[in-house]
Design a protein around this motif. Structure first.
Motif, PDB file in Angstrom:
ATOM      1  N   LEU A 275       0.821  15.006 -15.458  1.00  0.00           N
ATOM      2  CA  LEU A 275       0.793  15.947 -14.339  1.00  0.00           C
ATOM      3  C   LEU A 275       1.538  15.379 -13.132  1.00  0.00           C
ATOM      4  N   TYR A 276       1.314  14.102 -12.838  1.00  0.00           N
ATOM      5  CA  TYR A 276       2.035  13.470 -11.735  1.00  0.00           C
ATOM      6  C   TYR A 276       3.547  13.493 -11.999  1.00  0.00           C
ATOM      7  N   ASN A 277       3.935  13.123 -13.205  1.00  0.00           N
ATOM      8  CA  ASN A 277       5.363  13.076 -13.531  1.00  0.00           C
ATOM      9  C   ASN A 277       6.008  14.453 -13.448  1.00  0.00           C
ATOM     10  N   THR A 278       5.255  15.487 -13.835  1.00  0.00           N
ATOM     11  CA  THR A 278       5.796  16.847 -13.767  1.00  0.00           C
ATOM     12  C   THR A 278       6.147  17.222 -12.329  1.00  0.00           C
ATOM     13  N   LEU A 279       5.227  16.945 -11.412  1.00  0.00           N
ATOM     14  CA  LEU A 279       5.489  17.283 -10.011  1.00  0.00           C
ATOM     15  C   LEU A 279       6.564  16.386  -9.405  1.00  0.00           C
ATOM     16  N   ILE A 280       6.529  15.084  -9.718  1.00  0.00           N
ATOM     17  CA  ILE A 280       7.538  14.164  -9.185  1.00  0.00           C
ATOM     18  C   ILE A 280       8.923  14.575  -9.677  1.00  0.00           C
ATOM     19  N   ARG A 281       9.002  14.928 -10.945  1.00  0.00           N
ATOM     20  CA  ARG A 281      10.273  15.382 -11.515  1.00  0.00           C
ATOM     21  C   ARG A 281      10.772  16.649 -10.823  1.00  0.00           C
ATOM     22  N   ALA A 282       9.886  17.622 -10.657  1.00  0.00           N
ATOM     23  CA  ALA A 282      10.283  18.903 -10.064  1.00  0.00           C
ATOM     24  C   ALA A 282      10.734  18.730  -8.619  1.00  0.00           C
ATOM     25  N   TYR A 283       9.977  17.961  -7.839  1.00  0.00           N
ATOM     26  CA  TYR A 283      10.327  17.796  -6.426  1.00  0.00           C
ATOM     27  C   TYR A 283      11.561  16.918  -6.248  1.00  0.00           C
ATOM     28  N   SER A 284      11.815  16.016  -7.190  1.00  0.00           N
ATOM     29  CA  SER A 284      12.976  15.123  -7.050  1.00  0.00           C
ATOM     30  C   SER A 284      14.288  15.897  -7.052  1.00  0.00           C
ATOM     31  N   ARG A 285      14.307  17.047  -7.708  1.00  0.00           N
ATOM     32  CA  ARG A 285      15.548  17.837  -7.779  1.00  0.00           C
ATOM     33  C   ARG A 285      15.463  19.115  -6.948  1.00  0.00           C
ATOM     34  N   SER A 286      14.441  19.210  -6.101  1.00  0.00           N
ATOM     35  CA  SER A 286      14.250  20.385  -5.260  1.00  0.00           C
ATOM     36  C   SER A 286      14.862  20.164  -3.879  1.00  0.00           C
ATOM     37  N   SER A 287      14.658  21.119  -2.989  1.00  0.00           N
ATOM     38  CA  SER A 287      15.126  20.979  -1.611  1.00  0.00           C
ATOM     39  C   SER A 287      14.187  20.108  -0.781  1.00  0.00           C
ATOM     40  N   GLN A 288      13.085  19.653  -1.386  1.00  0.00           N
ATOM     41  CA  GLN A 288      12.117  18.792  -0.699  1.00  0.00           C
ATOM     42  C   GLN A 288      11.853  17.526  -1.515  1.00  0.00           C
ATOM     43  N   PRO A 289      12.890  16.718  -1.755  1.00  0.00           N
ATOM     44  CA  PRO A 289      12.709  15.545  -2.615  1.00  0.00           C
ATOM     45  C   PRO A 289      11.731  14.519  -2.048  1.00  0.00           C
ATOM     46  N   HIS A 290      11.493  14.554  -0.729  1.00  0.00           N
ATOM     47  CA  HIS A 290      10.548  13.596  -0.138  1.00  0.00           C
ATOM     48  C   HIS A 290       9.132  13.797  -0.682  1.00  0.00           C
ATOM     49  N   LEU A 291       8.826  15.020  -1.151  1.00  0.00           N
ATOM     50  CA  LEU A 291       7.491  15.266  -1.706  1.00  0.00           C
ATOM     51  C   LEU A 291       7.316  14.577  -3.063  1.00  0.00           C
ATOM     52  N   ALA A 292       8.412  14.302  -3.752  1.00  0.00           N
ATOM     53  CA  ALA A 292       8.316  13.526  -4.994  1.00  0.00           C
ATOM     54  C   ALA A 292       7.798  12.127  -4.685  1.00  0.00           C
ATOM     55  N   VAL A 293       8.301  11.539  -3.602  1.00  0.00           N
ATOM     56  CA  VAL A 293       7.822  10.215  -3.183  1.00  0.00           C
ATOM     57  C   VAL A 293       6.357  10.300  -2.752  1.00  0.00           C
ATOM     58  N   HIS A 294       5.988  11.406  -2.120  1.00  0.00           N
ATOM     59  CA  HIS A 294       4.588  11.616  -1.712  1.00  0.00           C
ATOM     60  C   HIS A 294       3.650  11.566  -2.917  1.00  0.00           C
ATOM     61  N   TYR A 295       4.000  12.283  -3.970  1.00  0.00           N
ATOM     62  CA  TYR A 295       3.138  12.297  -5.164  1.00  0.00           C
ATOM     63  C   TYR A 295       3.195  10.952  -5.892  1.00  0.00           C
ATOM     64  N   PHE A 296       4.308  10.265  -5.804  1.00  0.00           N
ATOM     65  CA  PHE A 296       4.395   8.921  -6.380  1.00  0.00           C
ATOM     66  C   PHE A 296       3.397   7.980  -5.694  1.00  0.00           C
ATOM     67  N   LEU A 297       3.329   8.061  -4.367  1.00  0.00           N
ATOM     68  CA  LEU A 297       2.390   7.217  -3.627  1.00  0.00           C
ATOM     69  C   LEU A 297       0.941   7.595  -3.937  1.00  0.00           C
ATOM     70  N   LEU A 298       0.679   8.894  -4.125  1.00  0.00           N
ATOM     71  CA  LEU A 298      -0.671   9.323  -4.527  1.00  0.00           C
ATOM     72  C   LEU A 298      -1.032   8.749  -5.893  1.00  0.00           C
ATOM     73  N   MET A 299      -0.061   8.722  -6.773  1.00  0.00           N
ATOM     74  CA  MET A 299      -0.279   8.188  -8.119  1.00  0.00           C
ATOM     75  C   MET A 299      -0.657   6.709  -8.059  1.00  0.00           C
ATOM     76  N   LEU A 300       0.005   5.971  -7.167  1.00  0.00           N
ATOM     77  CA  LEU A 300      -0.268   4.544  -7.062  1.00  0.00           C
ATOM     78  C   LEU A 300      -1.686   4.263  -6.580  1.00  0.00           C
ATOM     79  N   LYS A 301      -2.264   5.207  -5.850  1.00  0.00           N
ATOM     80  CA  LYS A 301      -3.621   5.009  -5.327  1.00  0.00           C
ATOM     81  C   LYS A 301      -4.688   5.140  -6.410  1.00  0.00           C
ATOM     82  N   GLN A 302      -4.330   5.718  -7.549  1.00  0.00           N
ATOM     83  CA  GLN A 302      -5.278   5.831  -8.653  1.00  0.00           C
ATOM     84  C   GLN A 302      -5.196   4.567  -9.504  1.00  0.00           C
ATOM     85  N   SER A 303      -6.211   3.786  -9.465  1.00  0.00           N
ATOM     86  CA  SER A 303      -6.203   2.492 -10.158  1.00  0.00           C
ATOM     87  C   SER A 303      -6.083   2.644 -11.669  1.00  0.00           C
ATOM     88  N   SER A 304      -6.526   3.789 -12.202  1.00  0.00           N
ATOM     89  CA  SER A 304      -6.496   3.995 -13.653  1.00  0.00           C
ATOM     90  C   SER A 304      -5.117   4.394 -14.161  1.00  0.00           C
TER      91      SER A 304
END
Length: 503
Positions: free
Chosen positions: A80-109
């Motif tokens: 699910l994280y990769n789906t959103l990161i992938r979609a936002y990376s090629r959108s007009s709001q690529p900074h949101l891909a980095v946002h979801y990447f940072l959210l992903m890092l906060k999940q220890s699992s």
């Protein structure tokens, strides 16, 4: 009873999955989402991933709705994280891909995988976030992904190319153990976009020497480099190379690149020949051909092509095509045709005129000496006039010696944002020349003195010439050319001959 409940749950699951797979638009998806909620599937990661994937990745989807679905999940998984990161990376709001990447890092699992890194690096490239990209690059190297994942390697080459750090892009490229044709093309394209077309051609030659077979995109990029350099001989060689290689077929990309290359190298007949020989043409192909006509002063051909593309190929002109037609009118001084085209863009073609369209017509008016009419059009523009508009008015004032409007144009130019301060010295020089033409020598001297005291430097002129397949570049004030002494001696000889026998 329990067997009936179990069977009914399975049937409901199958029905919901079938509905999710059959979604073709957002109206159907929202109805399916409602059914998911009534059946308790909206919290199931696998089930909801089907809806998120459609919203995020489909052309008929809605990325913001995908984010809303994602935010309702308590424990999203890596997919699910990769789906959103992938979609936002090629959108007009690529900074949101980095946002979801940072959210992903906060999940220890969870931990990022090679797909995550590929998409987030592309997001940094599209944002031109060099610092963040370097940090992720270091992470990739530490995790041992660089040497084993071609997608990550390509993303890193693209990152530094997009951020215009070509030395680092080339360094990453050189460290790739087994390169593919996409990576060659990304590096070449980076050089072309940064104005280093000669380096792009060098990469193209290196690719051939090392035994790589270029694909159509590589060939098109090589031709684009030749077009930038005016390297006709090398462009012709690539043209012949394509004709001789059985694995390569001239498609719309190569054909368009050939038209552009021949036109920019001064061979409009060869450009027309390449254009007419294309088995299929698109709007970009027509834009290239019309642009070639415009650059060569063939305004009638350019205007006729506007009709031909609609009749012959059934293509509707876009803003770029209309712009190059306006440029053709500007080069030929066809004022009335240019004004008519600007006035009818919205009603006839459904294209709202942009700044560059207005700029062309304003340039036309200025060259025709209708400076007050040009100023009225500037005041009526629905957007803020940029440097090109005021520069056109200033040039018109120089031609027609209008001091008052020239002073206004310079004032407006200097009030623009800092990213166009390079226009400042040109504006001052033109104003000084206008003062001289109006016999206001004191004002001209005052402007020249102001230029000297402010430390403003004019961008040096540059010329290029192709000799024996090698493109030589000459920059004003540069004495680093290997044959500089010989060139100066020949210039002195030419000057001496012209003084002795001026005719």
């Amino acid at each position: 009873m329990s067997r009936f409940f179990c069977n009914s749950s399975i049937q409901a699951w199958k029905r919901c999955m079938s509905l999710a797979q059959g979604c073709s638009n957002m109206r159907k998806l929202k109805a399916t989402h409602a059914i998911f909620i009534t059946n308790g599937l909206h919290l199931n990661n696998y089930a909801i991933s089907k809806l998120i994937a459609f919203c995020a990745l489909s052309n008929s989807g809605d990325l913001s709705y995908a984010s809303l679905l994602f935010n309702q999940i308590q424990t999203p998984n890596s997919y699910l994280y990769n789906t959103l990161i992938r979609a936002y990376s090629r959108s007009s709001q690529p900074h949101l891909a980095v946002h979801y990447f940072l959210l992903m890092l906060k999940q220890s699992s969870l931990g990022p995988d090679n797909y995550t890194f590929n998409f987030v690096i592309l997001a940094c490239a599209n944002c031109s976030w060099l610092v963040s990209g370097r940090q992720i690059h270091n992470w990739v190297v530490k995790n041992g992904l660089f040497l084993v994942d071609a997608h990550v390697q390509t993303a890193l080459v693209r990152l530094y190319a997009e951020c215009k750090v070509l030395d680092d892009s080339k360094k990453v490229f050189d460290e790739i153990p087994e390169r593919d044709v996409i990576q060659w093309n990304v590096l070449m394209n980076g050089y072309v976009r940064c104005g280093l077309a000669s380096e792009a051609l060098k990469v193209f030659r290196d690719m051939l020497v090392t035994g790589f077979e270029p694909d159509n995109f590589c060939v098109a990029t090589g031709l684009a480099a030749c077009a930038h350099l005016g390297a006709l001989r090398q462009g012709k060689w690539i043209d012949e190379y394509v004709k001789k290689r059985t694995g390569l077929k001239s498609d719309v990309f190569i054909g368009t690149a050939l038209v552009d290359m021949y036109a920019k190298c001064g061979c409009i007949d060869l450009a027309v020949e390449a254009f007419e020989g294309m088995p299929k043409r698109n709007v970009v192909s027509w834009a290239a051909m019309i642009g070639g006509f415009a650059a060569h002063g063939c305004a009638t051909n350019a205007i006729h092509s506007l009709e031909r593309m609609q009749v012959d190929d059934g293509l509707r002109p876009d803003g770029v095509v209309l712009l190059v037609v306006l440029m053709a009118c500007t080069h030929a001084g066809l004022l009335e045709k240019g004004k008519l085209l600007l006035d009818n863009m919205k009603t006839q073609y459904g294209i709202v005129p942009k700044h560059e369209h207005y700029s062309c017509v304003i340039d036309l008016l200025c060259k025709a000496g209708r400076l007050n009419e040009a100023l009225k059009l500037i005041r009526k523009m629905p957007m803020k006039p940029l440097a090109s508009v005021w520069g056109a008015l200033l040039s018109g004032c120089r031609i027609h010696n209008n001091v008052d409007l020239a002073e206004l144009a310079v004032k407006e130019l200097l009030q623009l944002e800092n990213d166009v301060r390079g226009e400042e010295v040109g504006a001052y020089v033109q104003l000084s020349n206008i003062y001289l033409g109006a016999r206001r020598g004191e004002d001209a001297i005052r402007i020249r003195k102001m230029i000297g005291e402010s430390g403003i430097k004019k961008t040096p002129g540059c010329s290029m010439i192709e000799v024996d397949g090698k493109v030589n570049e000459f920059v004003s004030g540069d004495v680093s050319h290997s044959h500089q002494a010989w060139i100066c001696a020949m210039l002195d000889l030419i000057c001496a001959d012209s003084i002795q026998d001026p005719f």
